[in-house]
Enzyme design. Sequence first.
Site, mmCIF file in Angstrom:
data_model
loop_
_atom_site.group_PDB
_atom_site.id
_atom_site.type_symbol
_atom_site.label_atom_id
_atom_site.label_comp_id
_atom_site.label_asym_id
_atom_site.label_seq_id
_atom_site.Cartn_x
_atom_site.Cartn_y
_atom_site.Cartn_z
ATOM 1 N N ALA A 36 0.831 -1.210 0.000
ATOM 2 C CA ALA A 36 0.000 0.000 0.000
ATOM 3 C C ALA A 36 0.865 1.260 0.000
ATOM 4 O O ALA A 36 0.519 2.253 -0.644
ATOM 5 C CB ALA A 36 -0.940 -0.003 1.201
ATOM 6 N N GLY A 68 2.011 1.610 -3.467
ATOM 7 C CA GLY A 68 0.815 1.799 -4.294
ATOM 8 C C GLY A 68 0.270 3.207 -4.200
ATOM 9 O O GLY A 68 -0.212 3.769 -5.190
ATOM 10 N N ASP A 69 0.344 3.796 -3.026
ATOM 11 C CA ASP A 69 -0.099 5.177 -2.828
ATOM 12 C C ASP A 69 0.696 6.107 -3.743
ATOM 13 O O ASP A 69 0.123 6.962 -4.428
ATOM 14 C CB ASP A 69 0.088 5.561 -1.359
ATOM 15 C CG ASP A 69 -0.252 7.003 -1.078
ATOM 16 O OD1 ASP A 69 -1.363 7.447 -1.446
ATOM 17 O OD2 ASP A 69 0.589 7.707 -0.479
ATOM 18 N N ALA A 70 2.005 5.927 -3.787
ATOM 19 C CA ALA A 70 2.852 6.776 -4.623
ATOM 20 C C ALA A 70 2.591 6.542 -6.109
ATOM 21 O O ALA A 70 2.498 7.495 -6.891
ATOM 22 C CB ALA A 70 4.321 6.517 -4.296
ATOM 23 N N GLU A 102 -0.856 8.085 -7.007
ATOM 24 C CA GLU A 102 -0.837 9.547 -7.032
ATOM 25 C C GLU A 102 -0.080 10.066 -8.246
ATOM 26 O O GLU A 102 -0.509 11.029 -8.894
ATOM 27 C CB GLU A 102 -0.242 10.129 -5.750
ATOM 28 C CG GLU A 102 -0.320 11.637 -5.769
ATOM 29 C CD GLU A 102 -0.272 12.281 -4.409
ATOM 30 O OE1 GLU A 102 -0.256 13.533 -4.385
ATOM 31 O OE2 GLU A 102 -0.264 11.586 -3.386
#
Length: 125
Positions: A17, A20-22, A25
């Site tokens: 995660a 994955g967030d980076a 975004e």
Amino acid sequence: MEEENQRINNLNPLTWAYIGDAVYELYIREKLIETTNLKPHRLHIEAVKKVKAEAQANILLKIEEKLSEEEKEIVRRTRNTKNHHLPKNSNIKEYMYATAFEGLIGYLYLTGKEERLKKILRYCI
């Protein structure tokens, strides 16, 4: 390759995660730059709308039926991982689903499943 996949499978799902967030975004920011002519401040405001927990949770709910069994397992593992972070701007359920979405994105990225990652990201727009 098999050793690397095993290493990735053994990572804490919150690590998936995290990356994955980076990845998500960056994808959103790139799409906004490609499809709009907004100034940086407006770009930021529009990106935040798309990357906040509520939006990510809603995306996961919309695409869940399109996921493979392996992908559903990644989502389940990430969603069920104990996370001691309390969300500021969403409820716990939204936050868990958003984290699961980010986990899926991160897992696909880390395992080099670029075509599948691109397909899922296109569902998000």
